[in-house]
Enzyme design. Structure first.
Site, mmCIF file in Angstrom:
data_model
loop_
_atom_site.group_PDB
_atom_site.id
_atom_site.type_symbol
_atom_site.label_atom_id
_atom_site.label_comp_id
_atom_site.label_asym_id
_atom_site.label_seq_id
_atom_site.Cartn_x
_atom_site.Cartn_y
_atom_site.Cartn_z
ATOM 1 N N CYS A 75 -30.172 3.241 -33.878
ATOM 2 C CA CYS A 75 -30.834 3.992 -33.011
ATOM 3 C C CYS A 75 -30.535 3.291 -32.033
ATOM 4 O O CYS A 75 -30.743 2.133 -30.960
ATOM 5 C CB CYS A 75 -31.947 2.945 -33.567
ATOM 6 S SG CYS A 75 -33.349 3.473 -32.020
ATOM 7 N N LYS B 133 -33.573 7.377 -40.349
ATOM 8 C CA LYS B 133 -33.450 8.426 -40.598
ATOM 9 C C LYS B 133 -32.946 9.345 -39.556
ATOM 10 O O LYS B 133 -33.363 9.636 -38.335
ATOM 11 C CB LYS B 133 -34.348 9.826 -40.791
ATOM 12 C CG LYS B 133 -35.383 9.308 -41.406
ATOM 13 C CD LYS B 133 -36.870 10.303 -42.710
ATOM 14 C CE LYS B 133 -36.693 9.309 -43.799
ATOM 15 N NZ LYS B 133 -35.490 9.581 -44.792
ATOM 16 N N GLY C 96 -25.793 16.835 -41.939
ATOM 17 C CA GLY C 96 -25.835 16.500 -43.469
ATOM 18 C C GLY C 96 -24.782 17.745 -43.944
ATOM 19 O O GLY C 96 -23.754 17.381 -44.662
ATOM 20 N N CYS D 116 -35.251 9.368 -35.718
ATOM 21 C CA CYS D 116 -34.597 9.146 -35.004
ATOM 22 C C CYS D 116 -35.941 8.295 -34.505
ATOM 23 O O CYS D 116 -36.373 8.296 -33.571
ATOM 24 C CB CYS D 116 -34.219 9.609 -33.982
ATOM 25 S SG CYS D 116 -33.344 7.983 -32.171
HETATM 26 C C1 LIG Z 1 -35.307 14.147 -30.332
HETATM 27 C C2 LIG Z 1 -33.951 13.796 -30.666
HETATM 28 C C3 LIG Z 1 -32.979 12.376 -30.738
HETATM 29 C C4 LIG Z 1 -31.854 12.249 -32.313
HETATM 30 N N1 LIG Z 1 -31.533 10.848 -31.535
HETATM 31 C C5 LIG Z 1 -30.813 10.444 -32.586
HETATM 32 C C6 LIG Z 1 -29.664 9.695 -32.255
HETATM 33 O O1 LIG Z 1 -29.861 9.143 -30.223
HETATM 34 N N2 LIG Z 1 -28.294 9.042 -32.973
HETATM 35 C C7 LIG Z 1 -28.603 9.351 -34.132
HETATM 36 O O2 LIG Z 1 -28.226 9.140 -35.010
HETATM 37 N N3 LIG Z 1 -29.870 10.931 -34.639
HETATM 38 C C8 LIG Z 1 -30.307 11.311 -33.818
HETATM 39 N N4 LIG Z 1 -31.474 12.174 -33.828
HETATM 40 C C9 LIG Z 1 -31.903 11.969 -35.374
HETATM 41 C C10 LIG Z 1 -30.525 13.565 -36.301
HETATM 42 O O3 LIG Z 1 -30.617 14.643 -35.201
HETATM 43 C C11 LIG Z 1 -31.035 13.801 -37.527
HETATM 44 O O4 LIG Z 1 -31.086 12.807 -38.796
HETATM 45 C C12 LIG Z 1 -29.570 14.482 -37.820
HETATM 46 O O5 LIG Z 1 -29.815 15.707 -37.383
HETATM 47 C C13 LIG Z 1 -30.066 14.836 -39.868
HETATM 48 O O6 LIG Z 1 -29.075 15.386 -40.116
HETATM 49 P P1 LIG Z 1 -30.056 16.615 -41.581
HETATM 50 O O7 LIG Z 1 -28.818 17.296 -42.167
HETATM 51 O O8 LIG Z 1 -30.640 16.052 -42.328
HETATM 52 O O9 LIG Z 1 -30.822 17.203 -40.790
HETATM 53 P P2 LIG Z 1 -30.668 18.902 -39.400
HETATM 54 O O10 LIG Z 1 -29.251 18.564 -38.802
HETATM 55 O O11 LIG Z 1 -32.053 18.543 -38.713
HETATM 56 O O12 LIG Z 1 -30.246 19.713 -40.459
HETATM 57 C C14 LIG Z 1 -31.489 20.355 -41.504
HETATM 58 C C15 LIG Z 1 -30.427 22.256 -41.473
HETATM 59 O O13 LIG Z 1 -31.468 22.934 -42.971
HETATM 60 C C16 LIG Z 1 -31.952 23.641 -42.286
HETATM 61 N N5 LIG Z 1 -32.698 23.943 -43.173
HETATM 62 C C17 LIG Z 1 -34.299 23.491 -43.516
HETATM 63 N N6 LIG Z 1 -34.705 24.063 -44.246
HETATM 64 C C18 LIG Z 1 -34.144 25.092 -45.463
HETATM 65 C C19 LIG Z 1 -34.433 25.492 -46.046
HETATM 66 N N7 LIG Z 1 -35.181 25.567 -46.670
HETATM 67 N N8 LIG Z 1 -33.377 25.984 -47.307
HETATM 68 C C20 LIG Z 1 -31.682 25.349 -46.465
HETATM 69 N N9 LIG Z 1 -31.799 24.603 -45.075
HETATM 70 C C21 LIG Z 1 -32.856 24.708 -44.445
HETATM 71 C C22 LIG Z 1 -31.961 23.757 -41.302
HETATM 72 O O14 LIG Z 1 -31.919 25.228 -40.595
HETATM 73 C C23 LIG Z 1 -30.910 22.701 -40.032
HETATM 74 O O15 LIG Z 1 -29.892 23.406 -40.200
HETATM 75 C C24 LIG Z 1 -32.201 12.359 -33.116
HETATM 76 C C25 LIG Z 1 -33.118 13.430 -33.910
HETATM 77 C C26 LIG Z 1 -33.999 14.146 -32.187
HETATM 78 C C27 LIG Z 1 -34.662 15.458 -32.721
#
Ligand SMILES: Cc1cc2nc3c(=O)[nH]c(=O)nc-3n(C[C@H](O)[C@H](O)[C@H](O)COP(=O)(O)OP(=O)(O)OC[C@H]3O[C@@H](n4cnc5c(N)ncnc54)[C@H](O)[C@@H]3O)c2cc1C
Length: 460
Positions: free
Chosen positions: A405, A370, A51, A213
């Site tokens: 999904c 999510k 994101g 996921c």
């Molecule tokens: C096993 C698995 C399978 C998945 N399969 C799918 C799929 O098939 N299709 C799909 O669309 N999605 C899938 N996902 C989900 C997808 O990866 C997440 O929904 C996506 O990465 C969400 O993005 P995000 O930016 O919210 O969080 P993330 O990409 O997890 O990033 C969070 C970031 O915040 C940082 N952070 C944490 N705390 C702090 C803080 N206090 N200050 C600053 N930075 C911080 C972390 O270091 C990281 O860089 C899967 C996830 C997993 C674990």
């Protein structure tokens, strides 16, 4: 920047679809649309995953000389959807690592390589772990989800990979590691070895809390069962989930029950939430929460009574999906709703009380899944609404709740479950509940290049 399509990736994609390949190649060209918005204000982005990077790239494409600070500890960015493929032996763990330097140009963006430790929305300020206070005019929260393995009594993270325990979710986003993926591939193979001498008892768990996921616990069930089936082996499988059904959309729920018939024997235990685990003796204790109709003799009526029974299940192998929540600094802030997630409006993604704060990705307290797919749809809405706010205009863009999904029902087949706030939302006019090889090929070969070259760069 090295986020241009490599020859190897291009060949993979061309092998799958010449049309898709041409889209990717044209989109990865170096020409960039000129940023046209002349708005002022300091934007801080907290997070360095899907994101955050999508928001950053889109803002840079939209705003002339933007003032952006990103607070993200991680130089390595994990392609988390690939963790499932590594766990099933279809990708190498190295395939999951992306370099955030390819997306964060430090000549144009201030990158603080740290985590936010304190959110202080009353004072438009965040403080990093090392004590630096950063003020903002606008804040984008993209800190994702934290896995709370320690909420399962008796379990330590270090137990994962020992005593028949695995968890595909285990990763360390700060340091760019995805140990759960490789541990689970070893677990598949240990399971196969064990199944040669007797039918092992294999238990898969899913908590009652929202998880990223939501399909992954079942993906691990079907892929590991198929891995044994291919070798002429089987096991006694139990799927214990905190939810009431396999899937909330009836057509997909029905198809998943049909999928389960492919495998020797899968017993579903609904509304079972893993409370504790006896690692050495291989026993898992669940709380089975349910409602029962009982007859009240005094009033001569039936009424619903909530029950919570303790259920102990023995296993030889267990795949654990941990309870999940926002990260601790957010839990200690005034930014969450009463369900414990970032209190944003489900359409505008703007914080309901602090109007200069937006959310993107897993952290958002909205009713839909999510997933990275959702974050990719949040991106344009968030940027359009933030620009409107910066220009003192009404926020018009609305997120429709899209999520996806890709449910792996066996090696080579996926149900591509796409839905939004209104219900099913398939991108292509196909029976969306059917498992298809084309979705497997798309997910395994095309999605990562699309993520790397198009989504993270804000081109798509
Ligand atoms: C096993 C698995 C399978 C998945 N399969 C799918 C799929 O098939 N299709 C799909 O669309 N999605 C899938 N996902 C989900 C997808 O990866 C997440 O929904 C996506 O990465 C969400 O993005 P995000 O930016 O919210 O969080 P993330 O990409 O997890 O990033 C969070 C970031 O915040 C940082 N952070 C944490 N705390 C702090 C803080 N206090 N200050 C600053 N930075 C911080 C972390 O270091 C990281 O860089 C899967 C996830 C997993 C674990």
């Amino acid at each position: 920047m090295s986020n241009k399509l490599s020859r190897r990736d291009a060949l993979k994609v061309i092998g799958l679809s010449p049309v898709a390949a041409s889209v990717l190649l044209s989109s990865s060209a170096t020409t960039q649309l000129e940023a046209s918005e002349d708005v002022k204000g300091k934007i801080v982005i907290a997070g360095g995953g899907s994101g955050a990077i999508m928001a950053l790239s889109r803002l840079q494409r939209a705003i002339k000389n933007p003032d952006i600070t990103i607070i993200a500890p991680n130089e390595i960015h994990i392609y988390q959807p690939g963790q499932v493929f590594v766990a099933a032996g279809e990708m190498e763990v190295e395939d999951l690592y992306l370099d955030n330097h390819d997306y964060i140009d430090t000549n144009k963006v201030n990158w603080i390589k740290d985590e936010v430790n304190k959110f202080d929305p009353q004072n438009n300020s965040v403080t990093t772990r090392s004590g630096e206070e950063v003020l903002y005019d606008y804040l984008i929260i993209a800190t994702g989800i934290q896995s709370n393995y320690e909420e399962i009594e008796g379990l330590k993270k270090e137990d994962i990979g020992t005593n028949g325990i695995s968890s595909v979710y285990l990763n360390d986003l700060e340091h760019g590691r995805a140990e759960g993926a490789t541990i689970t591939w070893d677990w598949f193979n240990d399971l196969k070895t064990a199944a040669k001498t007797k039918k092992p008892k294999v238990l898969y768990t899913q908590p009652s809390s929202p998880i990223k996921c939501g399909g992954a616990p079942q993906k691990m069930l079907y892929l590991s069962a198929d891995y044994l089936k291919e070798a002429g082996l089987s096991a006694e499988y139990t799927f214990a989930t905190g939810l009431k059904s396999l899937f909330h959309l009836p057509k997909i729920d029905k198809e998943l029950h049909k999928t389960q018939e492919r495998y020797d024997k899968i017993e579903n235990k609904f509304q079972h939430h893993l409370r504790s685990i006896d690692v050495k003796n291989k026993k898992a204790t669940f709380i089975h929460a349910y409602e029962e109709e009982v007859y009240d003799e005094d009033f001569e009526i039936y009424e619903k009574v909530s029950r919570a029974d303790e259920v102990v299940i023995d296993y030889d192998f267990i795949h654990i999906t941990p309870p999940m929540s926002p990260v601790d600094p957010l839990k200690n802030s005034d930014l969450l709703d009463n369900m414990g997630w970032l209190e944003v409006d489900q359409y505008s993604l703007q914080h309901k009380r602090y109007k200069n704060i937006f959310g993107i990705g897993d952290v958002c307290g909205i009713p839909m899944g999510k997933t990275g797919g959702s974050a990719r749809h949040h991106g344009p809405v968030l940027v359009e609404n933030l620009l409107s706010l910066m220009k003192n205009e009404t926020l018009k863009a609305k997120f429709d709740g899209y999520t996806v999904c890709p449910l792996k029902t066996q090696y080579g087949k996926i149900i591509m479950a796409e839905f939004n706030y209104k219900g099913p939302a398939p991108t292509f006019p196909l029976d969306f509940e059917k498992p298809r090889w084309i979705w497997w090929a798309f997910d395994l070969y095309m999605l990562k290049p699309m993520y790397k070259y198009l989504m993270l760069t804000g081109r798509f």
